[in-house]
Design a protein around this motif. Structure first.
Motif, short mmCIF file in Angstrom:
data_model
loop_
_atom_site.label_atom_id
_atom_site.label_comp_id
_atom_site.label_asym_id
_atom_site.label_seq_id
_atom_site.Cartn_x
_atom_site.Cartn_y
_atom_site.Cartn_z
N THR A 45 -0.51 6.55 -8.61
CA THR A 45 -1.61 6.04 -7.79
C THR A 45 -2.67 7.11 -7.71
OG1 THR A 45 -0.01 4.76 -6.50
CG2 THR A 45 -2.23 5.04 -5.56
N GLN A 62 -2.41 1.69 -8.18
CA GLN A 62 -3.83 1.34 -8.22
C GLN A 62 -4.69 2.60 -8.26
OE1 GLN A 62 -5.65 -0.32 -4.58
NE2 GLN A 62 -6.29 -2.08 -5.80
N PRO A 109 0.83 -1.21 0.00
CA PRO A 109 0.00 0.00 0.00
C PRO A 109 0.87 1.26 0.00
CG PRO A 109 -0.73 -1.57 1.67
CD PRO A 109 0.60 -2.05 1.18
N SER A 112 -7.12 1.49 2.16
CA SER A 112 -5.74 1.59 1.67
C SER A 112 -5.75 1.59 0.15
CB SER A 112 -4.88 0.45 2.21
OG SER A 112 -5.36 -0.80 1.73
N ILE A 113 -4.69 2.16 -0.44
CA ILE A 113 -4.52 2.15 -1.90
C ILE A 113 -3.13 1.63 -2.20
CG2 ILE A 113 -4.79 3.45 -4.04
CD1 ILE A 113 -6.04 5.71 -2.48
N LYS A 114 -3.05 0.58 -3.00
CA LYS A 114 -1.76 0.04 -3.40
C LYS A 114 -1.11 0.90 -4.46
CE LYS A 114 -3.03 -4.76 -2.38
NZ LYS A 114 -3.25 -6.11 -2.94
N GLU A 131 -2.34 4.43 3.47
CA GLU A 131 -3.18 3.69 4.41
C GLU A 131 -3.88 4.70 5.33
OE1 GLU A 131 -1.35 -0.43 5.67
OE2 GLU A 131 0.26 1.08 5.63
#
Length: 555
Positions: free
Chosen positions: A503, A337, A298, A332-334, A301
Motif C-alpha cells: 500500500t 491501493q 482500509p 483512508s487507504i485500502k 485511517e
C-alpha cells in the motif's frame, strides 16, 4: 567573441574510470544549451569542472575551456589561479546546485546566505543587501519572504530551499548561469514560473544558460540547443526542434517517451531497455495489474489530523503564533491501493506523511493502522510496528549515513527486525534489492558520496523495501531520478504492489507521476486538503480552482 563559452575535448577521470570523454560544445551569448541524460552520465561533473569544483581525486583535461564574459576578455578556466576563479564564481558564473538541502549552510539563516553573495560581489552594505535579498525571494515566488529570510534551511521545505538557492545564483546577474536540475523539487506551477524567471533574466541581461536536466521534455520550450549524454559520452546533439521531431539514437527516443503522460493513464512505462530491444509496443500493451477490490478493508485511517508548529513565544514560554502545517486531514487507504498526495512545496505534504508515521508528533487527531491506534502506542510498541510502515525521504543525501557503506545501510534494518537467517542471506537480499532498483552488486561496498543524486534515491528505495513493509510512504521518491530510471522504479513499485499487496501513500509535485501511479488523489494547499477523489475524476473534472491551476501548469 561570438561565444560566451567554448569547451573542446573535455575529459574527466577518477583513477582509471572515465566519467566524461571528449565532450565538446559551444554556448553563444544569450542562448540556452541543455545537457540531458541519466544520473551518472557526467552532466553535473561537466558543469562543476567549469568552476573548478570537482573532487580533489578527479583528473581533468581539455584542449580548450574558454569563458568570455566580455567581448575583449577571455579566461582559460583550467589555467586560472584560485583567487581569480573564486572572484568569477557567483559573480560572472552563477550555479544552481542539484541538491539545495546539502548546498545551503545549515548554520546560517537563508537570508544571510544571499546577503553574503551580494556583499562579496556587489559591495553592498548590510541594509542594501537585505533589501535586495528580500526582493529576490519575492522574485522566485516565495510566500512570506520575511519569514524565509530569517529561517534556517532545516525550517523550510525542500522546494523552498531550491528557490533560495536559485535566488543566490541569480542575484548578481551572472553572464553564465549553470542550472543543475533547478526545478527538480518544485511543483508544476512554480516550476513554470522559475523557468519564465530564468528566461526573463536571460532577456534582461543577455545571460547564457547551461541547463542540466534528466527530463528531455522539460527543455522543449526552454532550450535552443540540446546535448544528450550517456555514460560520459555525447550521444546526440542539435537544435531542440530537430531532437524532438526526429531523434536518431534509441537512447534519445527512450528519454522522450519514458515520462508518464498527463492526459491519460497508461498501463506501463517503456524503458531504455525496451527501446534497445524494440519491445515498446509489447510493454505498452501489457495488462494493468489487478487492483484492490472495492470491499477491501482500509489499512490506514486518518481522522481529523492536525500538526502545528509554534512560531513565537511569550515571556511565559507559551506560543503566541502557530504555523498550521496540517489542518484537520481525514482520509483512508485500502490495502493494496495507492493514494496520491499532491500540492506545492510548503503545502504540508511532507509534514502529513511524517505525522502519520509519528516521526513528527501530531497536535491532534487519530491514526489507525491495521486496526491499531498509533496515537496511543508507546515507543516500544511503535518501534515494532515500524517494520510495517516505511518511508522514502525526499532528500536522499541527508537520509543516508555518510560513514556507512550502502550495502550495510540496507542490511542493518533487516538485522534489527530479524529478517534473514544469516548475514550471508541478508547480503544476498540486499544485492537483489540493489539490482531491482537499477544498481549492481559492485555498489554494495561504496559510500553515499560516491553516488549521484539519482542513484542515492534508488538506494533509499531499496533500504525502505528491505524490511518488507505493508505501507510505504514515498515522499518525492522519484523526483530526483532521470526519466528512464524513474520509469524503471515506477514499474518496479507497481510490480511489488501487485506481488506483495503493498500500500502506498505517494507524495509528489509531479502530476504525471501521480496519474500513472495512483488510484485516488488528494490535493493539498496551505495545510488543508482542498480536493480528493478517484484519480480519473480529479484529473478529468477537477472542482477546486487550485487543482485546475496545477493541471493547467502541467500541460
Amino acid at each position: 567573441m561570438e561565444h560566451l563559452l567554448e569547451v573542446q575535448r573535455l575529459n574527466i577521470h577518477f583513477g582509471e574510470k572515465a566519467v566524461v570523454e571528449n565532450l565538446s560544445f559551444v554556448l553563444p551569448r544569450g542562448k540556452t544549451l541543455a545537457i540531458v541524460g541519466e544520473s551518472g552520465s557526467g552532466k553535473s561533473l561537466s558543469a562543476l569542472s567549469l568552476l573548478g569544483l570537482l573532487p580533489s581525486n578527479a583528473q581533468i583535461s581539455a584542449q580548450k575551456m574558454c569563458f568570455s564574459p566580455l567581448p575583449d576578455l577571455d579566461y582559460e578556466l583550467l589555467k586560472l589561479p584560485p583567487t581569480t576563479l573564486q572572484s568569477i564564481r557567483g559573480r560572472a558564473i552563477g550555479m544552481i546546485f542539484q541538491e539545495p538541502m546539502s548546498s545551503l549552510n545549515p548554520l546560517q539563516r537563508c537570508g544571510q546566505q544571499i546577503d553574503e553573495v551580494l556583499r562579496r560581489h556587489l559591495d553592498l552594505n548590510q541594509t542594501q543587501s537585505r533589501k535586495r535579498s528580500l526582493e529576490w525571494l519575492e522574485r522566485v515566488k516565495i510566500q512570506d519572504p520575511e519569514r524565509i529570510y530569517r529561517a534556517y534551511p532545516h525550517e523550510i521545505s525542500g522546494g523552498q530551499k531550491q528557490r533560495v538557492m536559485i535566488a543566490m545564483a541569480m542575484c548578481c546577474h551572472p553572464a553564465l548561469l549553470l542550472a543543475d536540475e533547478p526545478t527538480t523539487a518544485l511543483d508544476a506551477t512554480v516550476q513554470k514560473e522559475i523557468l519564465l524567471l530564468m528566461q526573463e533574466l536571460q532577456t534582461d541581461f543577455n545571460t547564457s544558460i547551461l541547463f542540466i536536466s534528466h527530463d528531455l521534455s522539460l527543455v522543449a520550450g526552454f532550450a535552443d540547443e540540446v546535448l544528450v549524454m550517456h555514460q560520459g559520452k555525447l550521444i546526440e546533439s542539435g537544435p531542440v526542434d530537430a531532437i524532438f521531431e526526429s531523434p536518431q539514437a534509441a537512447y534519445t527516443k527512450a528519454l522522450l517517451h519514458c515520462r508518464p503522460p498527463i492526459d491519460r493513464r497508461v498501463q506501463r512505462l517503456p524503458t531504455i531497455e525496451d527501446y534497445e530491444q524494440e519491445e515498446v509496443t509489447e510493454v505498452l500493451a501489457a495488462e494493468i495489474p489487478k487492483k484492490p477490490s472495492p470491499d477491501a478493508l482500509p489499512l490506514l485511517e486518518v481522522e481529523h489530523l492536525s500538526t502545528w508548529f509554534p512560531l513565537r513565544k511569550s515571556w511565559f514560554g507559551q506560543p503566541r503564533a502557530w504555523l498550521k502545517a496540517v489542518q484537520d486531514a481525514s482520509f483512508s487507504i485500502k490495502k493494496g491501493q495507492t493514494l496520491g498526495l499532491v500540492g506545492e512545496s510548503g503545502s504540508g505534504k511532507t509534514t502529513l506523511g511524517r505525522s502519520i508515521l509519528r516521526l513528527i508528533e501530531p497536535s491532534g487527531g487519530q491514526i489507525n493502522f491495521a486496526g491499531q491506534n498509533l496515537s496511543k502506542l508507546q515507543p516500544e510498541a511503535l518501534r515494532s510496528i515500524r517494520r510495517e510502515m516505511q518511508i522514502v525521504f525526499q532528500d536522499p543525501y541527508s537520509s543516508l549515513n555518510p560513514r556507512l557503506p550502502v550495502g550495510l545501510a540496507i542490511t542493518e534494518p533487516m538485522k534489527v527486525h530479524g529478517i534473514g537467517v544469516s548475514e550471508q542471506d541478508r547480503v544476498k537480499r540486499a544485492i537483489d534489492l540493489l539490482e531491482q532498483v537499477g544498481l549492481s552488486a559492485e555498489h554494495f561496498q561504496r559510500f553515499p558520496h560516491e553516488f549521484s543524486g539519482g542513484q542515492r534515491q534508488r538506494l533509499c528505495i531499496a533500504r525502505a523495501l528491505a524490511v518488507q513493509p505493508s505501507l510505504l510512504v514515498c515522499d518525492e521518491a522519484v523526483s530526483s531520478l532521470d526519466v528512464s530510471v524513474q520509469a524503471t522504479v515506477l514499474n518496479l513499485l507497481k510490480d511489488l504492489q501487485a506481488k506483495q499487496g503493498l500500500t502506498y501513500l505517494f507524495i509528489s509535485h509531479d502530476l504525471a507521476v501521480i496519474r500513472f501511479m495512483c488510484d485516488e488523489v488528494m490535493v493539498m494547499k496551505d495545510g488543508v486538503i482542498v480536493e480528493k477523489g478517484a484519480a480519473t475524476q480529479v484529473f478529468e473534472a477537477p472542482v477546486h480552482p487550485y487543482t485546475q491551476a496545477l493541471l493547467a501548469a502541467s500541460r
